[in-house]
Design an enzyme around this catalytic site. Sequence first.
Site, PDB file in Angstrom:
ATOM      1  N   ASP A 248       7.118 -18.141  67.234  1.00 16.00           N
ATOM      2  CA  ASP A 248       6.081 -17.836  68.219  1.00 16.00           C
ATOM      3  C   ASP A 248       5.291 -19.064  68.623  1.00 16.00           C
ATOM      4  O   ASP A 248       4.428 -18.970  69.501  1.00 16.00           O
ATOM      5  CB  ASP A 248       5.136 -16.769  67.651  1.00 16.00           C
ATOM      6  CG  ASP A 248       4.753 -15.741  68.685  1.00 16.00           C
ATOM      7  OD1 ASP A 248       5.568 -15.491  69.597  1.00 16.00           O
ATOM      8  OD2 ASP A 248       3.647 -15.173  68.596  1.00 16.00           O
ATOM      9  N   ASP A 642       0.230  -3.876  60.613  1.00 17.85           N
ATOM     10  CA  ASP A 642       1.068  -3.139  59.674  1.00 17.85           C
ATOM     11  C   ASP A 642       0.483  -1.765  59.347  1.00 17.85           C
ATOM     12  O   ASP A 642       1.221  -0.777  59.279  1.00 17.85           O
ATOM     13  CB  ASP A 642       1.270  -3.965  58.396  1.00 17.85           C
ATOM     14  CG  ASP A 642      -0.024  -4.586  57.896  1.00 17.85           C
ATOM     15  OD1 ASP A 642      -1.078  -4.299  58.490  1.00 17.85           O
ATOM     16  OD2 ASP A 642       0.020  -5.359  56.924  1.00 17.85           O
TER      17      ASP A 642
END
Length: 941
Positions: A248, A642
């Site tokens: 990224d 998450d």
Amino acid sequence: MFPSSPMVDDIPPEQHALVPSFVGGGGKRIHPLPYADSNLPVQPRSMDPSKDIGSYGYGSVAWKERMESWKQKQERLHQARNDGGKDWNGDGDDADLPLYDTRNSMDEARQPLSRKVPIPSSLINPYRMIIVIRLVIVCLFFHYRVMHPVHDAFVLWLISVICEIWFAMSWILDQFPKWFPIERETYLDRLTLRFDKEGQPSQLAPVDFFVSTVDPAKEPPLVTANTILSILAVDYPVDKLSCYVSDDGAAMLTFEGLSETSEFAKKWVPFCKKYSIEPRAPEWYFQQKIDYLKDKVVPNFVRDRRAMKREYEEFKIRINALVAKAQKVPEEGWTMQDGTPWPGNNVRDHPGMIQVFLGQSGGLDVEGNELPRLVYVSREKRPGYNHHKKAGAMNALVRVSAVLTNAPYMLNLDCDHYVNNSKAVKEAMCFMMDPLVGKKVCYVQFPQRFDSIDRHDRYANKNVVFFDINMKGLDGIQGPIYVGTGCVFRRQALYGYDAPKTKKPPSRTCNCWPKWCVCCFCFGNRKNKKKVTKPKTEKKKRLFFKKEENQSPAYALSEIDEAAAGAETQKAGIVNQQKLEKKFGQSAVFVASTLLENGGTLRCDSPASLLKEAIHVIGCGYEDKTDWGKEIGWIYGSVTEDILTGFKMHCHGWRSIYCIPKRPAFKGSAPLNLSDRLNQVLRWALGSIEIFFSNHCPLWYGYGGGLKFLERFSYINSIVYPWTSIPLLAYCTLPAICLLTGKFITPELSNLASIWYMSLFICIFATGILEMRWARVAVDDWWRNEQFWVIGGVSAHLFAVFQGLLKVIAGVDTSFTVTTKAGDDEEFSELYTFKWTTLLIPPTTLLLLNFIGVVAGISNAINNGYESWGPLFGKLFFAFWVIVHLYPFLKGLLGRQNRTPTIVIVWSILLASIISLLWVRVNPFLAKTDGPLLEECGLDC
């Protein structure tokens, strides 16, 4: 049915040992029944006295002949299995034999791939009793506290009661999800026997690995390389395995490091599989301080190991050279080997990049064997777009992998978490591919284990209480929460589909009921069936598309529609291309892949066209006006994506599994120094605050879905715990204020009050002790967790609350800080490295305040005489409770050479001095007395 098998009721008691029986959990014997298809209706059989009583009566000739025939067939079955004979499901004389023999309750290939292991009742029942007793005592304790206020210190009493009520509510949210803890066992031999027989094509499901990295400066390329090498060398069929690496940061250093890694993998992978070494990350394998010759019998092992170690050291030199070269960026930017500029020179403005390193031509190892696919992915980034950090990168990998390989299962790892157990994927497949429980499992979560942590685990990096106690408790309800790494997902669950509902077995009738009762029952069922109406298609948003065994994979949606039209399984509603593209995005290839529940590649003219489509699905504008991040994939809205992602799956009715292999599946690195650890905890707490203020808050989201009540308790606790920092800070300040003012939060204790206090303390310790017993957690780990709960609560959690409020009220966003990964420095040197952060000020101030309070309290007792020592002990105990919990912080503050940053000392002394001076102004050490009354005596002195 097996007519040749004797009915159980016909067998005399002395011959019951000859009848095979099924044994359920806990050793309870279940009454054995003949094998039957549960989907077929059971016809009532009328009693025939001539057959049921006379012909097969105990001791009759017919009965003995039937028993002899049954025993002969069992012996033939036993002999056929020993001789490797034909399958008993095939044609032949033994085709009507049951699916088990006299030795095993079921055939090995048909037995479940895993089982639950309940906690022994001798351990769990006392634990539950103490929880109930503690709850009762807490209620009685609060009754006493509320009914006996302290009038001369009413404000202190009120603050303490409010804090204690909050702590009690937090304890309930944390405690009751641990009511049904379980453990699990897997059977890898059964998995191999069923899906991976030697000499036959493997039927194991394909798996796509996801590895995410951002900044090679904080995430060293050598650490990432070891993670990738351990993935490529796992014990799993290479044609079923693919590894996708998300960069990224679009760093050329990561790209070149991956290129070097792919070349070294051609030597490392065959070495690992040839000698079955563990772990398969070279850095950690060669650092092991064990006898590496144990259980090794191949003469060439020592020679090959030395050669491989030399190869790895040369590989490290090449990686280090790349890192050194990347320290100085050229003015014109990086250029590739062909002279073209590196597309990622501008990190915030670059096109999408995909490079397949292994898995095509040239992807063979030194022994000529195929290697798993290795793909480099860097998604497109443009100014003005919200890229959603890690969650956006993971969703890009989901789409790329769906276009290129479309494995039905995905396993994500952080770049610093390597595969420590080469059979970890098979461990997960024991749950995912289990025909009994696998269909409703959305993910299998492994616990996080860490290397390079100091022996005493000063800052509770191992988090043993959470992973070995809380997660086991959740596994007994609806499954553990997703913790961001070391997790195997079902792809269909990430696409936002509801979990398949369990079909209810058809109703059965008994031949012992009166005939009129059976008729009424059947008539009632028919009457109820007429009332059942089909749900409207508009309300049914979740569709499941099952791939038939002989169904060819499709390329376009039109082909999918044609194939589904002739399928036996009927679908609720019609597949609408426009709705699917609105949900999944404008890619016919990707949308078509989402309809294949069991995965599979798509038909395409050439790999180049697939790569072109893969570039399209990682575009920065692909997710616009779609459900990505809202209902599909990793959910956006928090830095702790998450928790949100797992929460959404559980709300859709899925369950998760917690798998703890004997050998840890994955291991990673953890921040060693205090500042990095607090910043990590700050990021987690800030994510929980963001979820608290979002639409997906467990307090009000997901009711009426598939989320269980106690599972919701756990999710509420995971987003509420940062708010505990406010009452915790106030409660830790109270001892110093009490010592400085001479007041206390409780009145003088009576005998009954002393009993309540002592009972509460005993229950608290008993709960912890019993928890450690059934979870097999050491006392040191439990105590470190308690200490860091206070340290993190008065520092990182407190700052997270204020930062979250600033973000919600004022729109002030906070930057995401990547935790620095371990390097090659001296062992535990990072433990003593001190970095300035404002998180250190509150706990340091608390320590100074309580130290000053202890000195002031003792001085006051000395001045006021013996009677003041009695009330002082309660206050001193309260203050020492705070100091003992902050002791690891104090050690970290002093460092190895007792050097503390000046700014920390200045701020802490300033705050402590201000509070102390305020006390001196209000209530000094000397007792306030008016002195004796002087009157004129009338004498002229």
